[in-house]
Design a protein around this motif. Sequence first.
Motif, PDB file in Angstrom:
ATOM      1  N   ALA A  82      14.797  33.221 -51.243  1.00  0.00           N
ATOM      2  CA  ALA A  82      16.148  34.422 -51.684  1.00  0.00           C
ATOM      3  C   ALA A  82      17.730  33.709 -52.168  1.00  0.00           C
ATOM      4  CB  ALA A  82      15.882  35.524 -51.411  1.00  0.00           C
ATOM      5  N   GLY A  83      17.924  33.027 -50.959  1.00  0.00           N
ATOM      6  CA  GLY A  83      18.842  32.397 -50.881  1.00  0.00           C
ATOM      7  C   GLY A  83      19.175  31.373 -51.764  1.00  0.00           C
ATOM      8  N   ALA A  84      19.048  31.425 -53.129  1.00  0.00           N
ATOM      9  CA  ALA A  84      18.958  30.072 -53.170  1.00  0.00           C
ATOM     10  C   ALA A  84      19.872  30.298 -55.216  1.00  0.00           C
ATOM     11  CB  ALA A  84      17.550  29.260 -54.051  1.00  0.00           C
ATOM     12  N   GLY A  85      20.535  31.411 -54.446  1.00  0.00           N
ATOM     13  CA  GLY A  85      21.343  31.106 -56.145  1.00  0.00           C
ATOM     14  C   GLY A  85      20.967  32.576 -56.361  1.00  0.00           C
ATOM     15  N   ARG A  86      20.688  32.889 -57.691  1.00  0.00           N
ATOM     16  CA  ARG A  86      21.037  33.939 -58.327  1.00  0.00           C
ATOM     17  C   ARG A  86      19.930  35.607 -57.651  1.00  0.00           C
ATOM     18  NH1 ARG A  86      17.870  35.969 -62.979  1.00  0.00           N
ATOM     19  NH2 ARG A  86      15.944  34.152 -62.696  1.00  0.00           N
ATOM     20  N   GLY A  87      19.478  34.813 -57.347  1.00  0.00           N
ATOM     21  CA  GLY A  87      18.034  36.190 -56.523  1.00  0.00           C
ATOM     22  C   GLY A  87      18.755  37.145 -55.766  1.00  0.00           C
ATOM     23  N   TYR A 125      16.219  19.398 -53.927  1.00  0.00           N
ATOM     24  CA  TYR A 125      17.933  19.591 -53.127  1.00  0.00           C
ATOM     25  C   TYR A 125      17.936  17.070 -54.472  1.00  0.00           C
ATOM     26  CZ  TYR A 125      19.221  23.565 -52.490  1.00  0.00           C
ATOM     27  OH  TYR A 125      19.759  25.254 -52.533  1.00  0.00           O
ATOM     28  N   PRO A 126      18.616  16.988 -54.591  1.00  0.00           N
ATOM     29  CA  PRO A 126      18.825  15.826 -55.024  1.00  0.00           C
ATOM     30  C   PRO A 126      18.170  15.185 -54.035  1.00  0.00           C
ATOM     31  CG  PRO A 126      20.545  17.262 -56.542  1.00  0.00           C
ATOM     32  CD  PRO A 126      19.743  17.900 -55.390  1.00  0.00           C
ATOM     33  N   ASP A 127      19.211  15.418 -53.136  1.00  0.00           N
ATOM     34  CA  ASP A 127      19.182  14.211 -52.417  1.00  0.00           C
ATOM     35  C   ASP A 127      18.269  14.114 -51.000  1.00  0.00           C
ATOM     36  OD1 ASP A 127      19.665  17.238 -51.477  1.00  0.00           O
ATOM     37  OD2 ASP A 127      19.970  16.220 -49.122  1.00  0.00           O
ATOM     38  N   ARG A 128      17.241  15.222 -51.114  1.00  0.00           N
ATOM     39  CA  ARG A 128      15.721  14.305 -51.500  1.00  0.00           C
ATOM     40  C   ARG A 128      14.800  14.532 -52.550  1.00  0.00           C
ATOM     41  NH1 ARG A 128      14.451  17.214 -45.833  1.00  0.00           N
ATOM     42  NH2 ARG A 128      16.529  17.373 -45.479  1.00  0.00           N
ATOM     43  N   GLY A 171      12.718  15.584 -60.629  1.00  0.00           N
ATOM     44  CA  GLY A 171      13.843  16.304 -60.186  1.00  0.00           C
ATOM     45  C   GLY A 171      15.218  15.593 -60.510  1.00  0.00           C
ATOM     46  N   ALA A 172      15.205  14.847 -60.484  1.00  0.00           N
ATOM     47  CA  ALA A 172      16.824  14.440 -60.326  1.00  0.00           C
ATOM     48  C   ALA A 172      17.243  14.343 -61.624  1.00  0.00           C
ATOM     49  CB  ALA A 172      16.775  12.745 -59.940  1.00  0.00           C
ATOM     50  N   GLN A 173      16.440  14.612 -62.696  1.00  0.00           N
ATOM     51  CA  GLN A 173      16.360  14.585 -63.654  1.00  0.00           C
ATOM     52  C   GLN A 173      16.905  15.767 -64.471  1.00  0.00           C
ATOM     53  OE1 GLN A 173      13.772  12.626 -66.574  1.00  0.00           O
ATOM     54  NE2 GLN A 173      13.022  10.960 -64.803  1.00  0.00           N
ATOM     55  N   ILE A 174      16.444  17.069 -63.408  1.00  0.00           N
ATOM     56  CA  ILE A 174      16.473  18.053 -64.315  1.00  0.00           C
ATOM     57  C   ILE A 174      17.609  18.295 -63.852  1.00  0.00           C
ATOM     58  CG2 ILE A 174      16.057  20.613 -63.369  1.00  0.00           C
ATOM     59  CD1 ILE A 174      12.657  19.734 -63.142  1.00  0.00           C
ATOM     60  N   HIS A 175      17.627  17.940 -62.549  1.00  0.00           N
ATOM     61  CA  HIS A 175      19.235  18.671 -61.575  1.00  0.00           C
ATOM     62  C   HIS A 175      20.316  17.776 -62.312  1.00  0.00           C
ATOM     63  CE1 HIS A 175      19.039  20.627 -57.847  1.00  0.00           C
ATOM     64  NE2 HIS A 175      17.916  19.696 -57.398  1.00  0.00           N
ATOM     65  N   ARG A 176      20.622  16.870 -62.910  1.00  0.00           N
ATOM     66  CA  ARG A 176      21.340  15.795 -64.069  1.00  0.00           C
ATOM     67  C   ARG A 176      21.773  17.010 -65.143  1.00  0.00           C
ATOM     68  NH1 ARG A 176      19.321  11.332 -61.559  1.00  0.00           N
ATOM     69  NH2 ARG A 176      18.269  10.894 -63.211  1.00  0.00           N
ATOM     70  N   LEU A 177      20.770  17.257 -65.795  1.00  0.00           N
ATOM     71  CA  LEU A 177      20.615  17.935 -66.965  1.00  0.00           C
ATOM     72  C   LEU A 177      20.954  19.342 -66.718  1.00  0.00           C
ATOM     73  CD1 LEU A 177      17.730  16.888 -68.982  1.00  0.00           C
ATOM     74  CD2 LEU A 177      19.616  16.532 -69.831  1.00  0.00           C
ATOM     75  N   ALA A 178      21.217  20.097 -66.013  1.00  0.00           N
ATOM     76  CA  ALA A 178      21.160  21.461 -64.993  1.00  0.00           C
ATOM     77  C   ALA A 178      22.640  21.534 -65.511  1.00  0.00           C
ATOM     78  CB  ALA A 178      20.342  21.951 -64.518  1.00  0.00           C
ATOM     79  N   GLU A 179      23.467  20.340 -64.546  1.00  0.00           N
ATOM     80  CA  GLU A 179      24.657  20.396 -64.281  1.00  0.00           C
ATOM     81  C   GLU A 179      25.228  20.625 -65.452  1.00  0.00           C
ATOM     82  OE1 GLU A 179      28.188  18.546 -61.498  1.00  0.00           O
ATOM     83  OE2 GLU A 179      26.115  17.083 -61.954  1.00  0.00           O
ATOM     84  N   GLU A 215      24.377  21.711 -68.266  1.00  0.00           N
ATOM     85  CA  GLU A 215      24.065  22.809 -68.507  1.00  0.00           C
ATOM     86  C   GLU A 215      24.596  24.658 -68.083  1.00  0.00           C
ATOM     87  OE1 GLU A 215      22.841  24.219 -71.348  1.00  0.00           O
ATOM     88  OE2 GLU A 215      21.596  22.694 -72.081  1.00  0.00           O
ATOM     89  N   GLY A 216      25.509  23.690 -67.195  1.00  0.00           N
ATOM     90  CA  GLY A 216      26.840  24.704 -66.348  1.00  0.00           C
ATOM     91  C   GLY A 216      26.001  25.553 -65.146  1.00  0.00           C
ATOM     92  N   TYR A 217      24.763  25.168 -64.267  1.00  0.00           N
ATOM     93  CA  TYR A 217      23.926  25.886 -63.701  1.00  0.00           C
ATOM     94  C   TYR A 217      24.403  24.814 -62.467  1.00  0.00           C
ATOM     95  CZ  TYR A 217      19.758  27.412 -66.426  1.00  0.00           C
ATOM     96  OH  TYR A 217      19.137  28.107 -67.275  1.00  0.00           O
ATOM     97  N   SER A 218      24.100  25.759 -61.767  1.00  0.00           N
ATOM     98  CA  SER A 218      25.209  25.876 -60.226  1.00  0.00           C
ATOM     99  C   SER A 218      24.068  24.604 -59.647  1.00  0.00           C
ATOM    100  CB  SER A 218      24.784  26.641 -59.110  1.00  0.00           C
ATOM    101  OG  SER A 218      23.886  27.476 -58.374  1.00  0.00           O
ATOM    102  N   LEU A 219      24.181  23.323 -58.806  1.00  0.00           N
ATOM    103  CA  LEU A 219      23.379  23.190 -57.915  1.00  0.00           C
ATOM    104  C   LEU A 219      21.857  23.973 -56.531  1.00  0.00           C
ATOM    105  CD1 LEU A 219      22.890  19.731 -56.390  1.00  0.00           C
ATOM    106  CD2 LEU A 219      24.398  21.180 -54.365  1.00  0.00           C
ATOM    107  N   ASP A 220      22.454  24.835 -56.696  1.00  0.00           N
ATOM    108  CA  ASP A 220      21.269  25.447 -56.321  1.00  0.00           C
ATOM    109  C   ASP A 220      20.443  26.328 -57.580  1.00  0.00           C
ATOM    110  OD1 ASP A 220      22.194  25.605 -53.511  1.00  0.00           O
ATOM    111  OD2 ASP A 220      22.714  28.041 -54.019  1.00  0.00           O
TER     112      ASP A 220
END
Length: 414
Positions: free
Chosen positions: A86-91, A215-218, A225-233, A235-240
Amino acid sequence: MNQTVPVSDIDPFSLDVLTDPYPAYERLREAGPVVWLERHGVWASARFSAVRAAVLDHETFSSAAGVGLADLRRQPGPSQADAGMAGAGRGTGWRTPSLLLEQDQPDHTRARRVVGSVLSPSAIRAKTESWTAQAESMVGQLVDTGEFDGISRLAQELPLRLFADAVGLPREGRGENLLPFADFAFNAFGPPNELFRKSVAGGDATLPWVVRHCYPDRLSPDGWGAQIHRLAESEGYSLDEGAVLVRSLLAAGIDTTVRGLGSVLWLLATHPEQYAALRARPDLIRAAFDEAVRLESPTRMFFRAVVKDTVLDGVELPAGEKILLLFGAANRDPRRWDRPDEFDITRRSGGHLGFGAGIHACVGRIVAYLEADVMLRALTRHAAAIETSSPPRWHLNNTTRGLAELPLTLSSSA
């Protein structure tokens, strides 16, 4: 209600129904296109026409209230045990809603664009050679070795190795964490029953590991997974929020594929004439997997919320209530399928609802198809026969259906 609608005391989440759901599914199908489940105070449909119509009409049947029993707009879920998620962002409350499963337009399109771009047909095709080699090695080592568990040694091992490698997860820790995490995630869509409480019990160790490794560091920098993070960024998504997208992919990409692969192994082992036909015609491999997914749907149900007064298959549904869509029952509806309870790999079963339909159709189904393809091609090349050596054991979950153990023997084709 200005109509007479069948009322049922069936509990789709009882242990008896989860163990053998098909008698209950038949009763619900024959009761009517839509039934009121008095135990949970929700509507339900077990007929193919109604279920398909609802999943295709995302403007009327919303996913944003949660695809589980709880209405996430009004109430918390069954437990506070998932505080780490629940701590990961919008929830807020007990868990973070899935950015893929539990959003409506236009938010859903944005999330789907990120994950769908990473899981493109070309990206999946690029894995064919390496996945084929690994499946060949795994199956080859099992032929003529005596009895083994087809679930742990094939149905689980294949996705845990191929899919998790592609996502970019480290090898250490994935086996003991990913499967319990997915089991918890799918149990959470049901009521706070004993299955849910048992899956929560191991969450203290499992959920933090999964959360950290989204998370990207893992994650390996060249993995999905890392590609999703790059595309998510971009698109304006936060890291969480990027981590939530990766986590949603892990929950769906491991567990349901494990269930589907286990079912096709079991069905081929118990239908030797179908396995012989598959060996004679490897071009039927995709059809065989589709038929297994139709007959033993890995995702047996999801909920939707009715957002405006509507009529579904002749039944008036008021706004604000929830409806249970039973994919596993719809996929055996005799109104849609001839001989619905039979396993027939020559059947044209591609219209099944085992991967959903519409905008929320499983984004990772193309991955599941490739994993099934490489596993079944390896089997048909190496094994002249696949047999069960003792009865299987079912794994019970509020949302998914599949085997926990499947004793098998493979006889060499040499």
